[in-house]
Design an enzyme around this catalytic site. Structure first.
Site, PDB file in Angstrom:
ATOM      1  N   GLU A  93     -44.010 -12.786  12.753  1.00 45.28           N
ATOM      2  CA  GLU A  93     -44.561 -11.440  12.848  1.00 45.28           C
ATOM      3  C   GLU A  93     -45.983 -11.361  12.294  1.00 45.28           C
ATOM      4  OE1 GLU A  93     -41.199  -8.896  11.521  1.00 45.28           O
ATOM      5  OE2 GLU A  93     -42.761  -7.395  11.256  1.00 45.28           O
ATOM      6  N   CYS A 106     -52.805  -9.178   9.364  1.00 49.05           N
ATOM      7  CA  CYS A 106     -51.872  -9.719   8.369  1.00 49.05           C
ATOM      8  C   CYS A 106     -51.063 -10.814   9.051  1.00 49.05           C
ATOM      9  CB  CYS A 106     -50.959  -8.594   7.884  1.00 49.05           C
ATOM     10  SG  CYS A 106     -49.605  -9.162   6.832  1.00 49.05           S
ATOM     11  N   CYS A 113     -38.310 -17.072   4.767  1.00 50.66           N
ATOM     12  CA  CYS A 113     -38.779 -17.216   3.386  1.00 50.66           C
ATOM     13  C   CYS A 113     -37.564 -17.494   2.500  1.00 50.66           C
ATOM     14  CB  CYS A 113     -39.457 -15.912   2.948  1.00 50.66           C
ATOM     15  SG  CYS A 113     -40.141 -15.965   1.273  1.00 50.66           S
ATOM     16  N   CYS A 117     -36.701 -12.151  -2.763  1.00 51.75           N
ATOM     17  CA  CYS A 117     -37.004 -10.835  -3.359  1.00 51.75           C
ATOM     18  C   CYS A 117     -36.012  -9.796  -2.805  1.00 51.75           C
ATOM     19  CB  CYS A 117     -38.445 -10.415  -3.051  1.00 51.75           C
ATOM     20  SG  CYS A 117     -39.653 -11.562  -3.737  1.00 51.75           S
ATOM     21  N   CYS A 120     -37.009  -7.237   0.135  1.00 55.64           N
ATOM     22  CA  CYS A 120     -37.771  -7.744   1.280  1.00 55.64           C
ATOM     23  C   CYS A 120     -36.872  -8.202   2.425  1.00 55.64           C
ATOM     24  CB  CYS A 120     -38.655  -8.905   0.816  1.00 55.64           C
ATOM     25  SG  CYS A 120     -39.628  -9.623   2.136  1.00 55.64           S
ATOM     26  N   GLY A 160     -43.169 -15.176   4.437  1.00 57.06           N
ATOM     27  CA  GLY A 160     -43.346 -16.499   3.832  1.00 57.06           C
ATOM     28  C   GLY A 160     -44.114 -16.471   2.525  1.00 57.06           C
ATOM     29  N   GLU A 161     -43.989 -17.571   1.777  1.00 55.93           N
ATOM     30  CA  GLU A 161     -44.722 -17.719   0.519  1.00 55.93           C
ATOM     31  C   GLU A 161     -45.850 -18.730   0.764  1.00 55.93           C
ATOM     32  OE1 GLU A 161     -45.155 -16.394  -2.499  1.00 55.93           O
ATOM     33  OE2 GLU A 161     -46.566 -18.031  -2.712  1.00 55.93           O
ATOM     34  N   SER A 192     -51.488 -13.581  -0.769  1.00 54.87           N
ATOM     35  CA  SER A 192     -50.526 -12.925  -1.660  1.00 54.87           C
ATOM     36  C   SER A 192     -49.410 -13.889  -2.044  1.00 54.87           C
ATOM     37  CB  SER A 192     -49.941 -11.720  -0.914  1.00 54.87           C
ATOM     38  OG  SER A 192     -48.982 -11.071  -1.697  1.00 54.87           O
ATOM     39  N   SER A 215     -47.787 -10.469  -6.390  1.00 51.52           N
ATOM     40  CA  SER A 215     -46.714  -9.487  -6.231  1.00 51.52           C
ATOM     41  C   SER A 215     -46.022  -9.344  -7.573  1.00 51.52           C
ATOM     42  CB  SER A 215     -45.731  -9.965  -5.156  1.00 51.52           C
ATOM     43  OG  SER A 215     -46.407 -10.058  -3.933  1.00 51.52           O
ATOM     44  N   LEU A 216     -46.395  -8.305  -8.278  1.00 45.79           N
ATOM     45  CA  LEU A 216     -45.907  -8.121  -9.649  1.00 45.79           C
ATOM     46  C   LEU A 216     -44.599  -7.331  -9.632  1.00 45.79           C
ATOM     47  CD1 LEU A 216     -46.688  -8.562 -12.638  1.00 45.79           C
ATOM     48  CD2 LEU A 216     -48.039  -6.470 -12.513  1.00 45.79           C
ATOM     49  N   HIS A 217     -44.652  -6.114  -9.160  1.00 44.90           N
ATOM     50  CA  HIS A 217     -43.495  -5.247  -8.902  1.00 44.90           C
ATOM     51  C   HIS A 217     -42.671  -4.842 -10.113  1.00 44.90           C
ATOM     52  CE1 HIS A 217     -44.615  -5.864  -4.844  1.00 44.90           C
ATOM     53  NE2 HIS A 217     -44.028  -7.014  -4.663  1.00 44.90           N
ATOM     54  N   ASN A 291     -40.982  -0.100   1.363  1.00 42.54           N
ATOM     55  CA  ASN A 291     -40.496   0.156   2.715  1.00 42.54           C
ATOM     56  C   ASN A 291     -38.982   0.021   2.699  1.00 42.54           C
ATOM     57  OD1 ASN A 291     -42.318   0.550   5.023  1.00 42.54           O
ATOM     58  ND2 ASN A 291     -43.351  -1.220   4.092  1.00 42.54           N
ATOM     59  N   CYS A 334     -42.874  -5.755   6.827  1.00 41.11           N
ATOM     60  CA  CYS A 334     -42.289  -6.807   6.003  1.00 41.11           C
ATOM     61  C   CYS A 334     -41.106  -7.513   6.673  1.00 41.11           C
ATOM     62  CB  CYS A 334     -41.863  -6.261   4.655  1.00 41.11           C
ATOM     63  SG  CYS A 334     -43.100  -5.211   3.904  1.00 41.11           S
TER      64      CYS A 334
HETATM   65  N1  SAH Z   1     -44.571 -14.240  -0.466  1.00 40.64           N
HETATM   66  C1  SAH Z   1     -45.793 -13.561  -0.692  1.00 40.64           C
HETATM   67  C2  SAH Z   1     -46.408 -12.941   0.554  1.00 40.64           C
HETATM   68  C3  SAH Z   1     -45.516 -12.216   1.501  1.00 40.64           C
HETATM   69  S1  SAH Z   1     -44.892 -10.661   1.015  1.00 40.64           S
HETATM   70  C4  SAH Z   1     -45.621 -12.524  -1.792  1.00 40.64           C
HETATM   71  O1  SAH Z   1     -44.530 -12.364  -2.284  1.00 40.64           O
HETATM   72  O2  SAH Z   1     -46.600 -11.921  -2.202  1.00 40.64           O
HETATM   73  C5  SAH Z   1     -46.264  -9.567   1.047  1.00 40.64           C
HETATM   74  C6  SAH Z   1     -46.097  -8.360   0.132  1.00 40.64           C
HETATM   75  O3  SAH Z   1     -45.146  -7.417   0.656  1.00 40.64           O
HETATM   76  C7  SAH Z   1     -45.595  -8.740  -1.251  1.00 40.64           C
HETATM   77  O4  SAH Z   1     -46.271  -8.015  -2.241  1.00 40.64           O
HETATM   78  C8  SAH Z   1     -44.152  -8.295  -1.169  1.00 40.64           C
HETATM   79  O5  SAH Z   1     -43.595  -8.154  -2.429  1.00 40.64           O
HETATM   80  C9  SAH Z   1     -44.268  -7.018  -0.371  1.00 40.64           C
HETATM   81  N2  SAH Z   1     -43.025  -6.523   0.196  1.00 40.64           N
HETATM   82  C10 SAH Z   1     -41.981  -7.202   0.689  1.00 40.64           C
HETATM   83  N3  SAH Z   1     -41.010  -6.374   1.115  1.00 40.64           N
HETATM   84  C11 SAH Z   1     -41.461  -5.124   0.900  1.00 40.64           C
HETATM   85  C12 SAH Z   1     -40.927  -3.833   1.115  1.00 40.64           C
HETATM   86  N4  SAH Z   1     -39.711  -3.660   1.661  1.00 40.64           N
HETATM   87  N5  SAH Z   1     -41.668  -2.762   0.771  1.00 40.64           N
HETATM   88  C13 SAH Z   1     -42.906  -2.924   0.230  1.00 40.64           C
HETATM   89  N6  SAH Z   1     -43.472  -4.109  -0.008  1.00 40.64           N
HETATM   90  C14 SAH Z   1     -42.754  -5.210   0.313  1.00 40.64           C
END
Ligand code: SAH
Length: 346
Positions: A93, A106, A113, A117, A120, A160-161, A192, A215-217, A291, A334
């Site tokens: 995607e 993007c 992946c 998380c 995701c 993906g990472e 990212s 990606s801190l979260h 999302n 995502c």
């Molecule tokens: N693996 C990498 C890059 C891909 S994810 C990473 O973790 O950063 C890209 C971004 O989208 C990351 O910040 C991830 O945490 C965020 N993301 C994934 N699922 C999401 C969701 N459902 N809502 C909002 N952000 C999301």
């Protein structure tokens, strides 16, 4: 596919190859420009290259673009999502976005992946494989050709990472930034990561001028572990140290991504902890209302909740923005487009 994946060769590797088959090095520059500036899909179109060399290239190499199998376009802001099929049937995607500062794409860096998380959609089916440098590039080239629009920013934030696929990522950056090709500036690229501390240090050593987004979260170790399994392998302290190292080596301000999840990480207490965590750090915090993904059950805070979180950060002189939402009418960011397509096929 058999043969040499010529789109994955950076200019110096292409030069090595071209001289190894008995041709002058300057031919490599011409071929590179056909591939990455003019973006032709066949060797026959390379009109300043001899027929003999074109035939050798056709025999030994391939130029492979993914097939567009589905698109969705937002009626609100023109955001366009693409579902691509790779030559092995894998689905990937990508997203095209229009911002006031230019058009952005993007891209995905892996098929699936394995980071797990909890919020995701991309990770639900696990990891299939890494994407090659050419498979990252051609997501952009195919979108440019489809939209006929200039692309000035690239974010490696799809499925993906990327730091798990470091070699191909570095090749991708070297090729897309080459002045004889697409000629993107490193500063227009954001990568990212979920926080592979050792890889962040490795990337820092390459001293690229790209933006690193972490990606801190979550503002503390305990909560981060609950929503991001990778936090068990690399502690928050280790990751923050690695980000500091990245800044010291490159001088580039770090972006911290923080997806706001209702009742999980959106409290005032979380905001305060976040402020303490990034205090003194040259950074920018990007708040993203999560999302909703069916399988996760997570919800986004309402508008006033998200704004309150943002205001708390700002009042404390933290550089932060609430991400403008793109393509809300075509939802499913995502990795959800890919996932839904796979489910429909089964
Ligand atoms: N693996 C990498 C890059 C891909 S994810 C990473 O973790 O950063 C890209 C971004 O989208 C990351 O910040 C991830 O945490 C965020 N993301 C994934 N699922 C999401 C969701 N459902 N809502 C909002 N952000 C999301």
């Amino acid at each position: 596919m058999e043969g040499i994946d010529i789109l994955s060769l950076d200019k110096s590797r292409l030069e090595e190859y071209i001289t190894s088959i008995g041709h002058k090095a300057f031919r490599a520059k011409q071929i590179f420009s056909w591939l990455h500036e003019k973006k032709v899909r066949s060797f026959d179109e390379m009109s300043n290259i001899s027929k003999e060399l074109r035939e050798t290239l056709s025999k030994q190499c391939y130029i492979d673009y993914p097939k567009i199998i589905k698109t969705m376009t937002s009626q609100i802001d023109g955001t366009k999502k693409y579902l691509f099929e790779m030559n092995d049937g894998s689905l990937v995607e990508s997203v095209f976005m229009i911002y006031h500062h230019g058009n952005s794409v993007c891209i995905s860096s892996q098929v699936g992946c394995r980071m797990g998380c909890t919020f995701c959609a991309s990770t639900i089916g696990g990891l299939k494989r890494n994407l090659s440098a050419s498979q990252m590039l051609t997501q952009i080239y195919a979108i440019e050709q489809d939209t006929q629009k200039k692309i000035s920013n690239v974010v490696v934030m799809g499925t993906g990472e990327p730091l798990e696929n470091m070699d191909n990522l570095l090749k991708f950056i070297s090729i897309i930034c080459d002045e004889d090709g697409f000629n993107l500036s490193q500063r227009s690229i954001t990568v990212s990561t979920c926080g592979l501390a050792d890889k962040i240090r490795e990337l820092a050593k390459s001293k690229l001028q790209i933006t690193l987004a972490l990606s801190l979260h979550a503002p503390d170790q305990k909560l981060r572990e609950q929503i991001m399994p990778i936090a068990r392998k690399y502690s928050l302290d280790e990751v923050m140290d690695a980000c500091r190292y990245y800044f010291d080596k490159t001088g580039r301000r770090i972006t911290f991504e923080y997806s706001l999840i209702k009742g999980v990480n959106d409290s005032l207490q979380c905001a305060k902890k976040l402020i303490a965590l990034v205090r003194g750090f040259n950074c920018h915090i990007n708040l993203i209302p999560v999302n909703p993904v069916r399988e996760t059950g997570y919800l986004r805070p309402d508008k006033s909740g998200a704004n309150k979180f943002l205001e708390t950060l700002k009042k404390n002189n933290i550089n932060a923005t609430l991400r403008r939402e793109m393509g809300t009418d075509i939802d499913g960011a995502c990795g959800q487009l890919r996932k839904r397509h796979i489910e429909e096929e089964i």
